[in-house]
Design a protein around this motif. Sequence first.
Motif, PDB file in Angstrom:
ATOM      1  N   GLY A 250      61.189  78.966  65.732  1.00  0.00           N
ATOM      2  CA  GLY A 250      61.001  80.405  65.812  1.00  0.00           C
ATOM      3  C   GLY A 250      59.529  80.773  65.807  1.00  0.00           C
ATOM      4  O   GLY A 250      58.681  80.018  65.327  1.00  0.00           O
ATOM      5  N   VAL A 251      59.225  81.956  66.346  1.00  0.00           N
ATOM      6  CA  VAL A 251      57.843  82.436  66.415  1.00  0.00           C
ATOM      7  C   VAL A 251      57.799  83.871  65.914  1.00  0.00           C
ATOM      8  O   VAL A 251      58.809  84.590  65.911  1.00  0.00           O
ATOM      9  N   SER A 252      56.619  84.309  65.511  1.00  0.00           N
ATOM     10  CA  SER A 252      56.458  85.657  64.985  1.00  0.00           C
ATOM     11  C   SER A 252      56.570  86.683  66.114  1.00  0.00           C
ATOM     12  O   SER A 252      56.491  86.359  67.302  1.00  0.00           O
ATOM     13  N   LEU A 253      56.725  87.955  65.729  1.00  0.00           N
ATOM     14  CA  LEU A 253      56.856  89.020  66.712  1.00  0.00           C
ATOM     15  C   LEU A 253      55.626  89.108  67.593  1.00  0.00           C
ATOM     16  O   LEU A 253      55.731  89.269  68.819  1.00  0.00           O
ATOM     17  N   GLU A 254      54.449  89.001  67.018  1.00  0.00           N
ATOM     18  CA  GLU A 254      53.219  89.059  67.806  1.00  0.00           C
ATOM     19  C   GLU A 254      53.141  87.897  68.791  1.00  0.00           C
ATOM     20  O   GLU A 254      52.742  88.059  69.951  1.00  0.00           O
ATOM     21  N   GLN A 255      53.527  86.683  68.334  1.00  0.00           N
ATOM     22  CA  GLN A 255      53.487  85.525  69.211  1.00  0.00           C
ATOM     23  C   GLN A 255      54.516  85.630  70.328  1.00  0.00           C
ATOM     24  O   GLN A 255      54.284  85.170  71.447  1.00  0.00           O
ATOM     25  N   ARG A 256      55.657  86.276  70.059  1.00  0.00           N
ATOM     26  CA  ARG A 256      56.685  86.425  71.089  1.00  0.00           C
ATOM     27  C   ARG A 256      56.151  87.186  72.288  1.00  0.00           C
ATOM     28  O   ARG A 256      56.399  86.813  73.444  1.00  0.00           O
ATOM     29  N   ARG A 257      55.414  88.265  72.026  1.00  0.00           N
ATOM     30  CA  ARG A 257      54.886  89.069  73.131  1.00  0.00           C
ATOM     31  C   ARG A 257      53.884  88.265  73.962  1.00  0.00           C
ATOM     32  O   ARG A 257      53.867  88.344  75.186  1.00  0.00           O
ATOM     33  N   GLN A 258      53.024  87.490  73.285  1.00  0.00           N
ATOM     34  CA  GLN A 258      52.047  86.677  73.995  1.00  0.00           C
ATOM     35  C   GLN A 258      52.726  85.601  74.839  1.00  0.00           C
ATOM     36  O   GLN A 258      52.366  85.372  75.994  1.00  0.00           O
ATOM     37  N   LEU A 259      53.731  84.939  74.243  1.00  0.00           N
ATOM     38  CA  LEU A 259      54.379  83.818  74.926  1.00  0.00           C
ATOM     39  C   LEU A 259      55.305  84.265  76.047  1.00  0.00           C
ATOM     40  O   LEU A 259      55.504  83.519  77.012  1.00  0.00           O
TER      41      LEU A 259
END
Length: 527
Positions: A250-259
């Motif tokens: 899993g990844v954080s919300l901020e990382q989700r947008r970047q990825l």
Amino acid sequence: MTGGPTSGELPDLVPPMQAASVAGDPPVGPDWVVEVAWTGHRCIAYVQPGRRVRLLSGGNNSMSAAYPELSEPLLRRSPPGGMVLDGTLVARGEEHAVRPRLLKRRSARHRPSDETIRRIPVDFQVADLLWLDGHSTTDLHYADRRALLDGLGFASPPVWTTSPLPATELDTMLAIADQKGAEGLHARHLRGRYHPGGRSRFWLRVPIRRTRQVLVGGWTPADPRRPDTVGTLLLGVPVGGGLHYVGRVGVSLEQRRQLAAELVARRLAKRPFSGEVPADAGRHASWAAPELVGLVEFTGWIGGGRMRRPHWRGLLAPSAVQQAGWARPPEPVIETPAPELAPPVEPAVAMSPGPASSGPAAPEPVAAEPGAGEPAAAGQVVQARRLEQHFFYNSLNTIAALIRTDPMRARELLFGFADLSRVADLPGTSTLGRELDAVRGYLQLEQARFGERLRVEVDVESGVEPVPVSAMQVLDVVRSAVQQEIEPLPDGGTLALVARRTAAGCAITVTAGERAPTTLLLAAPPD
């Protein structure tokens, strides 16, 4: 014996104590020792001479029938009043990768055949002593329990005592455990008592937190109705020319947008993984070209080469990617004798024994023995793994013994053992200089164990260090010579290694005792 009840019958049950999780920094004080916590099955052994041996799991289930080969060595070392030992059952051959699946396949057979016992050997690593010769030892300090345990003399397979080292060497031990694929260390206080069925701040489990490179081969959406969103990443590592699936994270919300933008731009119609992906991970998955490299922190491996408790640390810039930084899943288990799965001999490099070279010219190659170049039998693979495991424990036992009499030399050997482990774990091609460092480290450890029985002569011509060599190629020849030609002799012998430049590269000649020299011809890279 003090610190326990009066003499009596062997107890029917001593509930195993559990290690507490370390909070904050691990202990490094002089009253602490550390040892590798191998993945295996917790085992409490109840040994009653003249009657029986009972092996109980951590959940107090009987395992006696599954490991009949342990009864004889346990009974042979037991005092008349019996003993209770606390330890771990491990699949032998874990020096380069922990193999819990191998142990699981062995323990699944309730009454193993002799062939199964031979093909999947299991060792009992004894870490503590709970009862001895009619007396409980649980109220004794750990240092006293350990002294009594060491006095029982369990120093050869299939029953070993573990090798705790001072916690001042914690960083080195963590590095060794990381290289060997273990999940952590056990830290024990020398004055700690054994609390049956409980926990104590005097026995701690120190996890290994590995950080390795992975490739992103796909993702599962945060919302299946919106496939371009990112919920978890599907991770892989390059293995054998393909992409091996190692888990999802899993990844954080901020990382989700970047990825999300990066992954959607790399979307593929077909999955990039060369093997199977679990159904629950692939159900709503979108696939991506494996071009994004990231860092993942995890504590170990579980069945099928999946990461245990992965934590995403972020993407890596292409310039920061290192060839040696990839996560390395455990090697697959060879379930049945299958020659085609064993590593082939390299006939172009490994030469038959021939006369020693006295100058820079290479000796004439000798024709290969019948069968050279054919795959090794599965039994040979198992035997090689046994030698690795034995060397690992012999080395740690030697270092642990020297701590009491020569601590500076013990420290030197420990660092040498760590360096040797790093070289031994290198995949593919190394250099002769690095390989010779591993050989020197190995011989230093064996000389500490054999004393005057092992004499060493090393003569290396300058300028040969850059010559490429397969990792452990020279080391394997040297170890074979020591173990087969010198160790069995009461007076030991001399091992001589000579490295000479040749027109094509380098010739390595190894001579041990009465053994005919063995020569390796190595080719230098073109200018």
